[in-house]
Scaffold this motif. Structure first.
Motif, PDB file in Angstrom:
ATOM      1  N   ALA A  51       0.859  -1.193   0.000  1.00  0.00           N
ATOM      2  CA  ALA A  51       0.000   0.000   0.000  1.00  0.00           C
ATOM      3  C   ALA A  51       0.890   1.236   0.000  1.00  0.00           C
ATOM      4  O   ALA A  51       2.100   1.146   0.232  1.00  0.00           O
ATOM      5  CB  ALA A  51      -0.905   0.004   1.225  1.00  0.00           C
ATOM      6  N   PRO A  98      -3.021   3.653   5.042  1.00  0.00           N
ATOM      7  CA  PRO A  98      -3.662   2.871   3.981  1.00  0.00           C
ATOM      8  C   PRO A  98      -3.475   1.357   4.136  1.00  0.00           C
ATOM      9  O   PRO A  98      -4.417   0.595   3.915  1.00  0.00           O
ATOM     10  CB  PRO A  98      -2.993   3.389   2.700  1.00  0.00           C
ATOM     11  N   ARG A 101      -5.926   0.308   6.966  1.00  0.00           N
ATOM     12  CA  ARG A 101      -7.330   0.484   6.577  1.00  0.00           C
ATOM     13  C   ARG A 101      -7.750  -0.483   5.465  1.00  0.00           C
ATOM     14  O   ARG A 101      -8.799  -1.121   5.548  1.00  0.00           O
ATOM     15  CB  ARG A 101      -7.519   1.932   6.110  1.00  0.00           C
ATOM     16  N   ASP A 102      -6.918  -0.611   4.439  1.00  0.00           N
ATOM     17  CA  ASP A 102      -7.316  -1.339   3.233  1.00  0.00           C
ATOM     18  C   ASP A 102      -6.965  -2.824   3.244  1.00  0.00           C
ATOM     19  O   ASP A 102      -7.548  -3.593   2.481  1.00  0.00           O
ATOM     20  CB  ASP A 102      -6.684  -0.691   1.998  1.00  0.00           C
ATOM     21  N   HIS A 103      -6.004  -3.226   4.082  1.00  0.00           N
ATOM     22  CA  HIS A 103      -5.548  -4.608   4.035  1.00  0.00           C
ATOM     23  C   HIS A 103      -5.570  -5.320   5.387  1.00  0.00           C
ATOM     24  O   HIS A 103      -6.083  -6.432   5.494  1.00  0.00           O
ATOM     25  CB  HIS A 103      -4.122  -4.678   3.455  1.00  0.00           C
ATOM     26  N   PRO A 106      -9.248  -5.640   7.204  1.00  0.00           N
ATOM     27  CA  PRO A 106     -10.045  -6.687   6.557  1.00  0.00           C
ATOM     28  C   PRO A 106      -9.481  -8.097   6.778  1.00  0.00           C
ATOM     29  O   PRO A 106     -10.247  -9.051   6.974  1.00  0.00           O
ATOM     30  CB  PRO A 106     -10.009  -6.308   5.073  1.00  0.00           C
TER      31      PRO A 106
END
Length: 115
Positions: A51, A98, A101-103, A106
């Motif tokens: 990221a 990022p 938040r993005d990886h 989740p």
């Protein structure tokens, strides 16, 4: 989650690999340096992710991420200014890196649903 001194985004503790160091060895070293605790439990690989770096413009971060239970109370050390515990499914209204938040969040939710 940690926030380094002079930055605004929260992320997992960690850092760059030392020469000849594995990802798992780096996690153990970085967590001890940044939070003053020794991880002793089993480390579960969470994944390899990429990221945009939160604190370095035009730079990607490549991360090998692990999950490990922590039974000690961490305290801010080294370059860490703030520490917060968050729930992956309900993060507070704070700036998240990022990668987090993005990886990572989740992936943590997926791990939780598989247990």
């Amino acid at each position: 989650m940690v926030r380094k001194r002079g930055t605004s985004a929260f992320m997992q503790p960690g850092g760059k690999l030392e020469p000849n160091e594995t990802g798992a060895e780096a996690v153990l070293r970085e967590v001890e340096e940044e939070l003053g605790i020794r991880l002793t439990g089993e480390m579960t690989p969470l994944g390899h992710f990429s990221a945009l770096a939160a604190n370095e413009p035009n730079t990607d971060v490549l991360a090998e991420v692990f999950w490990c239970r922590c039974d000690e109370n961490p305290t801010v050390q080294a370059e860490i200014e703030e520490l917060r515990w968050i729930e992956p499914d309900a993060p507070p209204a704070i700036e998240l890196a990022p990668l987090t938040r993005d990886h990572i969040l989740p992936a943590l939710l997926q791990l939780r649903s598989n247990r």
